[in-house]
Design a protein around this motif. Structure first.
Motif: not given
Length: 287
Positions: A177-197
């Motif tokens: 997942a990334f946060d989306i800023a007002a200008d569309g920029t992405l930040s705060n990259r993080r794992v939303w879910a680790d998956l078995d697949g």
């Protein structure tokens, strides 16, 4: 503990090559029939129509601008195309100077920002994909890269509030997942879910869960943030993508086909199907 599987799936249509990039739009399921250049729309009764043929074989992906105009990313051509009112395809954005590798998926948020993933460095010898990127095309036409080092960038979805982008990193077995800023920029990259697949196409539901398709494991899985598995739908062939649609957006549509490896993706085989199953929560967000 894994919850019981979903109810029985229903065959909606078959005879496709590789269905990809399914989108629910104007009362029908639209998809890219990879290997043919066709964009196909299927209604609830299984009646299908080739609505457009594009100058791409694979990969290519579709979504719509807020004003209703169709966008198509021609992955190997490096062009984001737009269909005008008269049906003509014109260049919406030229991405060729950003990458020599193919582009893959597209999603348009509620403000008209267009995100395209894939591209990135040329793959290493013997590899089909190098580290992927995400580029942003804003409504004023500006193009810029907003993320990099994506481990095989695949499906993307954006939350209804336009504040979070979730992307499938197939080769890292995770949703990011990334946060989306007002200008569309992405930040705060993080794992939303680790998956078995191996997540491919994804979609969001109103309870905050993500459905992801998995080709080698031949199933679609509904997960909560953090990775808890809520539901699994298993079929007899690779699941490439899924989309919530139908009149109440509580029908999960699955595009699936027999997988024989990258070298056989363009062939005469027509094992592609669209299947459907009732889902516990309606679809939200974009696409």
């Amino acid at each position: 503990m894994q919850k019981p599987s979903a109810p029985q799936t229903r065959l909606v249509t078959e005879g496709l090559a590789f269905g990809e990039s399914p989108r629910w739009h104007d009362g029908r399921l639209w998809l890219c029939n990879w290997g043919t250049g066709e964009i196909v729309a299927v209604d609830a009764g299984g009646n299908s129509e080739i609505v457009l043929t594009v100058p791409a074989v694979l990969p290519y992906s579709i979504d719509w601008l807020p004003d209703g105009r169709l966008l198509v990313i021609s992955g190997r051509g490096g062009l984001l195309l737009r269909q005008e009112a008269d049906g003509a395809l014109v260049t919406h954005a030229d991405l060729r100077n950003l990458s020599k590798s193919p582009w893959n998926e597209i999603v348009v948020d509620g403000r008209g920002n267009v995100y395209v993933n894939g591209g990135g460095p040329v793959p290493a010898p013997g590899q089909h994909f190098g580290p992927g990127t995400v580029v942003l095309i804003t409504p004023d036409g500006a193009v810029r890269q907003v993320a990099e080092n994506i481990a095989f960038a695949n499906g993307m979805a954006i939350t209804p509030d336009n504040r979070t982008l979730i992307i499938a990193e197939s080769h890292a077995n995770r949703l990011t997942a990334f946060d989306i800023a007002a200008d569309g920029t992405l930040s705060n990259r993080r794992v939303w879910a680790d998956l078995d697949g191996f997540p491919d196409g994804i979609c969001l539901d109103a309870e905050g869960a993500v459905w992801y398709a998995d080709v080698p494991n031949k199933h679609c899985v509904r997960v909560r943030e953090g990775g808890e598995v809520l539901q699994t739908v298993t079929i007899d062939r690779g699941c490439f993508a899924c989309m919530l649609g139908g009149a109440d957006r509580k029908t999960l549509f699955i595009v699936a086909a027999e997988w024989r490896g990258f070298e056989h993706m363009v062939s005469e085989a027509r094992t592609g199907q669209v299947l459907s199953v009732e889902a516990p929560a309606p679809g939200v967000g974009w696409p």
